[in-house]
Design a protein around this motif. Structure first.
Motif, short mmCIF file in Angstrom:
data_model
loop_
_atom_site.label_atom_id
_atom_site.label_comp_id
_atom_site.label_asym_id
_atom_site.label_seq_id
_atom_site.Cartn_x
_atom_site.Cartn_y
_atom_site.Cartn_z
N ASP A 42 -14.71 2.55 -24.03
CA ASP A 42 -15.17 3.62 -23.15
C ASP A 42 -16.52 4.10 -23.65
O ASP A 42 -16.63 5.03 -24.45
N VAL A 43 -17.57 3.46 -23.18
CA VAL A 43 -18.92 3.70 -23.69
C VAL A 43 -19.53 4.92 -23.03
O VAL A 43 -19.18 5.30 -21.90
N VAL A 44 -20.44 5.54 -23.72
CA VAL A 44 -21.20 6.67 -23.19
C VAL A 44 -22.32 6.14 -22.31
O VAL A 44 -23.14 5.34 -22.76
N VAL A 45 -22.34 6.56 -21.08
CA VAL A 45 -23.35 6.06 -20.13
C VAL A 45 -24.50 7.06 -19.95
O VAL A 45 -25.57 6.70 -19.48
#
Length: 241
Positions: free
Chosen positions: A8-11
């Motif tokens: 769950d990457v930071v966009v």
């Protein structure tokens, strides 16, 4: 941050700004809810001919939307008094004894702008035109009956004197529905002008809010700098001596 899912990457990272600048614009922020309308089927507010009016003290809003009388969903076979060419939405206030604890969040120019709500209104279709027709039919029926009844002789009427109200009784009467309804009827309607979210006036308001929020954030940063008062000191009361 190690407990987060690595997939769950930071966009994006956004600055969060809480603004109370609407007070300086001498206006209020109100959320309009449509509980009888699903979110995938909103009312068409983009067409021309829409009007709105508002009673600030009573918190009563009315919006009139023109109907497509040539569409396949229009009931052309309905009775004459049931045929309408516009739909009126009438509001009811959402009761919240503790005041509104919600805010509107909008992302603009890489900032999350939070605006506290003053109160909320729910919009539902106004069916008062059906009540008016029913009352007219009832009155016509009563008038025809009165024509058949002979005039009755006059009778004596007993007159009574109303005793003085206590303060508690007076307050209960002032808070009664009939009194509030009388106050609402006495209040004049204020016509409103509607603006689309991408219109020039709406964009000007958002631009003003962002500019004033940036100025408030800069002032807070200066106060939190060495030699200035920290945000914690400004929020917390001084210690007791």
């Amino acid at each position: 941050m190690s407990h987060l899912d690595p997939t769950d990457v930071v966009v994006a990272e956004l600055d969060v700004v809480v603004s109370n600048q609407l007070a300086s614009l001498a206006t209020q922020l109100v959320m309009l809810q449509q509980p009888l309308r699903p979110n995938w089927r909103p009312y068409n507010t983009d067409r021309s001919g829409i009007s709105a009016r508002f009673k600030p003290q009573a918190r009563r809003l009315e919006m009139t939307l023109p109907l497509d009388t040539r569409g396949q969903n229009y009931g052309d076979s309905a009775e004459a008094h049931k045929k309408i060419n516009s739909l009126t939405l009438r509001s009811t206030a959402v009761e919240d004894a503790g005041g509104s604890a919600f805010a509107i969040g909008v992302v603009r120019e890489q900032q999350l702008l939070l605006l506290p709500l003053d109160y909320s209104l729910q919009l539902r279709p106004d069916m008062s035109y059906l009540n008016a027709e029913t009352a007219k039919q009832r009155k016509d029926g009563e008038d025809s009956e009165e024509e058949d009844i002979a005039e009755e002789p006059m009778t004596a009427v007993e007159v009574t004197v109303k005793r003085r109200e206590t303060e508690r009784q007076q307050q209960a009467r002032l808070n009664s529905y009939s009194h509030l309804q009388q106050e609402e009827l006495a209040e004049a309607w204020v016509p409103l002008q509607l603006h689309a979210p991408d219109s020039v006036p709406a964009d000007a308001i958002w631009h003003k809010l962002l500019l004033e929020s940036d100025a408030a954030a800069a002032a807070a940063a200066a106060a939190a700098a060495p030699g200035g008062s920290s945000s914690t000191a400004r929020l917390m009361p001084p210690p007791l001596s």
